[in-house]
Design a protein around this motif. Structure first.
Motif, PDB file in Angstrom:
ATOM      1  N   ARG A 497       0.850  -1.191   0.000  1.00  0.00           N
ATOM      2  CA  ARG A 497       0.000   0.000   0.000  1.00  0.00           C
ATOM      3  C   ARG A 497       0.888   1.244   0.000  1.00  0.00           C
ATOM      4  NH1 ARG A 497      -5.549  -0.712   3.248  1.00  0.00           N
ATOM      5  NH2 ARG A 497      -5.981   0.964   1.796  1.00  0.00           N
ATOM      6  N   PRO A 505      -4.806  -6.904   3.611  1.00  0.00           N
ATOM      7  CA  PRO A 505      -5.854  -7.694   4.271  1.00  0.00           C
ATOM      8  C   PRO A 505      -5.345  -8.993   4.883  1.00  0.00           C
ATOM      9  CG  PRO A 505      -6.666  -6.808   2.196  1.00  0.00           C
ATOM     10  CD  PRO A 505      -5.211  -6.481   2.249  1.00  0.00           C
ATOM     11  N   LEU A 520      -8.454  -9.542  -3.850  1.00  0.00           N
ATOM     12  CA  LEU A 520      -8.973  -9.105  -2.558  1.00  0.00           C
ATOM     13  C   LEU A 520     -10.416  -9.558  -2.434  1.00  0.00           C
ATOM     14  CD1 LEU A 520      -7.589  -5.439  -2.627  1.00  0.00           C
ATOM     15  CD2 LEU A 520      -6.569  -7.416  -1.503  1.00  0.00           C
ATOM     16  N   VAL A 523     -14.127  -6.708  -0.150  1.00  0.00           N
ATOM     17  CA  VAL A 523     -13.441  -5.446   0.127  1.00  0.00           C
ATOM     18  C   VAL A 523     -14.302  -4.549   1.007  1.00  0.00           C
ATOM     19  CG1 VAL A 523     -12.089  -5.519  -1.983  1.00  0.00           C
ATOM     20  CG2 VAL A 523     -14.319  -4.402  -1.985  1.00  0.00           C
ATOM     21  N   MET A 527     -10.174  -0.508   2.670  1.00  0.00           N
ATOM     22  CA  MET A 527      -9.216  -1.069   1.723  1.00  0.00           C
ATOM     23  C   MET A 527      -9.046  -0.199   0.494  1.00  0.00           C
ATOM     24  SD  MET A 527     -10.511  -5.017   2.206  1.00  0.00           S
ATOM     25  CE  MET A 527      -9.615  -5.687   0.818  1.00  0.00           C
ATOM     26  N   TYR A 531      -2.333   1.223  -4.506  1.00  0.00           N
ATOM     27  CA  TYR A 531      -1.507   0.028  -4.319  1.00  0.00           C
ATOM     28  C   TYR A 531      -0.335   0.070  -5.302  1.00  0.00           C
ATOM     29  CZ  TYR A 531      -5.234  -1.946  -1.442  1.00  0.00           C
ATOM     30  OH  TYR A 531      -6.160  -2.172  -0.452  1.00  0.00           O
TER      31      TYR A 531
END
Length: 879
Positions: A497, A505, A520, A523, A527, A531
């Motif tokens: 991130r 996560p 993912l 979500v 979140m 990224y």
């Protein structure tokens, strides 16, 4: 403008007009439409810390600091009472003790910090930080002092020194007693039953050494004598603080007292294969008294597949995770402990990786003929230095020459990495290279990694597929972020991130994928963000990583509404129908962060029932800070209800907020300037009987009282002296027994001033009168009752008045508690209860009516006044 007008009216002598104007102001604010108030409903956070645990003492120290003393092992309970709108988030932190300790972070009002079995490191200054984004955060603190007394530890040390050549030896023995305590402990040394003192004879000294850990007191026996061989006791005390008892320890000193000694049956470094059974023997070779032998493991405890028998430690079917340092320690508190350590290594190999390094001298990131090239191979192994690397080219052992070199321990690479360097790369050097890692002579499988070098071997490039640089998904659904990697070989991709210092996560800071896709599941709004994908250095080119960014946007459901708690919500009562209405008020949390809110789903359920009535409240444009209102009609007296409010957007239902609505009986006063409760109405001004006491107060007057009541006790009439006037009364006759309590509880009053004055008349006549107590109950998650006034015994056949100042920190109730005395002639009565803003008067106020009670010959008198400065603001709007 309005406060100035009130002041002018007061100066003009029209106090009633000023009070009427204040009531007009209150009514006006309750009628102003919500949209016209807008941002004004926001209020900054305020906080106060209260304690409700097992405190030994709560005191103010010499710098006016609040200190909360508690015994180690007891339960600490701190509550942060907060006000403000939106409802502040409460965060507990602390300093001192263990400075990194951080406790629960929550958004619940009146959050409680509870620590079961508190430990000494949890002492220190606790901070309650209340923050709601309006103004500066409110921070309050309290110092928690954890008190404890450990078992003392007594150790014996001996020195031998030559004084007169080799003919005479002086033996000096030190008995060192150490203890950890808070507050500092007091030491007492005893020989047998005799208490020793410093320098009581030439052979005894008692002193405190410098630079010791914990509190220490040393008993020094000089030039050891026969009478010094005895039993010695060290007794420690913290003077019974927090009811902590004294503790002691005893040691028997003899002429054979000696420190422990050990020997090991294995080498200090022991390398074994996984699956072996391993036994390490630790033998005592000296020590009196008999030393205790202990085995320990670092890091972590002894493995579950181990057994200690005496000095022997056996580990069956040893595993790789059983590696570490094993310590054998012998202790008998004489001299220093004897300790032996074994570094146990379990052979293992895993994670074979490679790197391709182009010619760094020529600052190249590609493979080119005529330049140098390095292939590096590494495995994680135990023991690392015992790994043997072999290189093969096209399936045959590589032939080393002045152009093909083998190197180890390159400082730019991980330790014990083997590299194959190719000088002046030629076409004939193209091929497949194989690196094999081996533990020679051990049943550990080899690990290998293959690297292909050709004209097609090129460094990686990374990019985001078209249309994939920004991904928008709905909360709760699945998201897939993708980065494309080209090149040969293709390295793994590492995701992290960018805009938030929070883990992925999975709980880790980075996630590795081999296909370039980050998947993912389910979500959430937390979140969303940016990224980063980047190429890993291993299993690829050892060059600057290639990077790309992907934005994840989460279309989330609406945040929860925030009920408006800090001002009273009007309760409307219809006496005829036994119904009441409630004005529900709320604002919306972060309305601009989601799709527009279209309506609210309102569910109202009576607490005693399961079914809820559901309605929808449409809204137009929802703005941050806008106060919404909705009237809940036809609620049944005196039932309580649970209200659930859920915002609805085009996305669907958002986060729900719930609160409990409790019926409070309105207080109806005869006139706006008279806020005295005379108990003339059956509703007794909203006072209620406490269901947890022993019996109830009785509302009566001269016409309704029991004609057979006990003589020489209780009032014949109320304070007015008329037979029709009512008062509240406790009957001390059977079946009441000594100590029985009756409690009368007022309605809940919201805080609108810092100080209040409670005035009331009391009648305490009879030779067996018990006690009349006034308590203040502050409302929060747990009601806290504080006694603010008390009176006991016979006060004569007359009504007397008391003025009691209070300064409650939050919404509060007052409680009248009557306690039955030793027999039946002990009736107590109260009348004309008044609650006013401001301090109590300095001098007793004259009675409204001076009426002699029949048969007493005594007129009304006033009791002692507990009061502060006189204030002109005598009216409080009670609800």
């Amino acid at each position: 403008m309005l406060p100035g007008l009130l002041w002018l009216l007061f100066l003009a002598g029209d106090e009633g007009a000023a009070l009427k104007m204040e009531m007009i102001c209150v009514l006006f604010l309750s009628l102003v439409p919500a949209y016209s108030r807008g941002q004004g409903v926001y209020a900054p956070a305020q906080a106060q810390i209260i304690h409700a645990g097992q405190a030994c003492v709560v005191k103010e120290d010499n710098i006016s600091e609040r200190v909360y003393t508690i015994r180690e092992g007891d339960t600490l309970v701190l509550q942060c009472l907060v006000t403000g709108h939106p409802r502040p988030q409460v965060r507990w932190t602390k300093t001192a003790g263990s400075a990194s300790d951080k406790f629960q972070e929550t958004s619940v009002l009146n959050e409680t910090l509870r620590i079961e079995k508190i430990q000494r490191l949890q002492g220190g200054r606790y901070y309650c930080k209340a923050e709601n984004g309006v103004g500066v955060p409110a921070i309050k603190s309290i110092r928690v002092d954890v008190q404890y007394l450990d078992e003392p530890v007594l150790t014996v040390h001996q020195t031998i020194s030559d004084v007169r050549g080799s003919f005479y030896q002086e033996k000096t023995v030190f008995l060192r007693c150490t203890v950890n305590s808070n507050p500092p402990a007091r030491f007492i040394w005893k020989r047998g039953a005799e208490t020793l003192s410093h320098s009581q004879d030439n052979g005894v000294d008692i002193y405190e050494p410098l630079y010791t850990q914990g509190e220490t007191k040393v008993l020094k026996l000089k030039n050891l004598r026969p009478q010094d061989y005895a039993s010695y006791t060290c007794q420690v005390s913290v003077r019974n603080v927090c009811s902590i008892p004294d503790k002691s320890i005893t040691f028997q000193l003899t002429n054979t007292t000696a420190p422990p000694a050990l020997k090991l049956s294995v080498n200090e470094t022991l390398v074994v294969n996984p699956g072996d059974n391993v036994t390490m023997q630790c033998s005592l070779t000296g020590g009196d008294p008999q030393p205790e032998v202990l085995w320990s493991h670092s890091p972590g405890p002894l493995p579950p597949n181990s057994l200690v028998q005496g000095g022997n430690l056996t580990i069956w079917r040893i595993r790789v995770e059983d590696s570490g340092y094993y310590n054998c320690t012998a202790i008998n508190n004489v001299g220093n402990p004897a300790k032996k350590t074994v570094n146990l290594l379990v052979r293992s190999m895993k994670n074979a990786t490679f790197q391709i390094t182009p010619d760094v001298i020529k600052e190249s990131e590609t493979i080119q003929l005529g330049q140098d090239l390095k292939l590096s191979c590494h495995v994680d192994a135990v023991p690392q230095e015992k790994v043997v690397y072999s290189w093969y080219k096209n399936g045959k052992p590589a032939r080393f020459s002045d152009r093909l070199l083998i190197t180890r321990n390159d400082p730019e690479l991980p330790p014990v990495t083997c590299s194959l360097e190719i000088i002046d790369l030629r076409f004939s050097d193209y091929g497949t290279y194989l690196c094999v890692a081996t533990f020679q002579g051990a049943p550990i499988p080899d690990l290998s990694v293959e690297v292909n070098i050709s004209s097609e071997t090129v460094p990686p490039t990374i990019s985001v597929p078209k249309g994939q640089s920004a991904i928008t998904v709905r909360e709760g659904s699945r998201a897939e972020l993708q980065c494309e990697v080209r090149g040969k070989p293709k390295p793994p991709i590492i995701w992290s991130r960018v805009d938030k210092e929070t883990p992925m996560p999975s709980g880790t800071m980075t996630v590795e994928t081999y296909d370039g896709k980050l998947r993912l599941e389910s979500v959430s709004r937390e979140m969303s963000g940016t990224y980063k994908c980047q190429t890993a250095r291993y299993n690829g080119f050892n060059i600057r990583p290639r990077e790309a960014l992907v934005q994840l946007n989460v279309q989330s459901k609406a945040y929860s509404p925030e009920f408006y708690y800090d001002t009273p919500n009007p309760t409307l009562s219809q006496k005829q129908s036994k119904n009441y209405s409630y004005i529900l008020q709320w604002t919306q949390k972060e309305p601009d962060a989601v799709d527009p809110i279209l309506k609210y789903r309102l569910e109202v359920r009576q607490l005693a029932q399961r079914n809820a009535i559901q309605t929808f409240i449409p809204v137009q444009k929802m703005e941050k800070g806008l106060l919404l209102e909705h009237i809940l009609p036809n609620l049944k007296v005196p039932q309580s209800y649970e209200v659930r409010l859920t915002p609805i957007t085009s996305f669907g239902a958002g986060d729900m907020a719930a609160r409990i609505i409790r019926y409070m009986e309105p207080i109806n006063y005869p006139s706006p300037t008279d806020n005295t409760c005379r108990f003339e109405d059956e509703k007794i001004c909203g006072f209620v009987q406490d269901k947890m006491d022993n019996f109830d107060w009785t509302r009566q007057n001269a016409l309704t009282q029991n004609p057979k009541r006990t003589v020489n006790t209780g009032p014949p009439t109320d304070i007015s002296g008329t037979p029709e006037g009512y008062y509240m009364f406790i009957e001390a006759s059977r079946p009441r027994v000594t100590g029985d309590k009756a409690r009368l509880i007022s309605p809940l009053y919201n805080i609108t001033a810092k100080y209040y004055c409670v005035s009331f008349y009391y009648h305490m006549y009879g030779k067996h009168i018990g006690s009349l107590n006034l308590l203040v109950r502050v409302r929060n998650k747990r009601a806290i009752d504080t006694q603010v006034w008390s009176l006991s015994g016979n006060r004569g056949n007359m009504w007397q008045q008391a003025h009691v100042p209070i300064n409650p920190p939050g919404p509060f109730q007052i409680i009248f508690e009557g306690v039955r005395g030793t027999s039946y002639e002990g009736d107590i009565a109260i009348d004309d209860v008044t609650l006013k803003k401001g301090d109590c008067p300095r001098k007793p106020i004259g009675p409204n009516k001076a009426v002699a009670l029949p048969g007493s010959g005594v007129s009304i008198q006033h009791g002692p006044c507990l009061c502060g400065p006189l204030t002109f603001f005598l009216f409080v709007l009670l609800r």
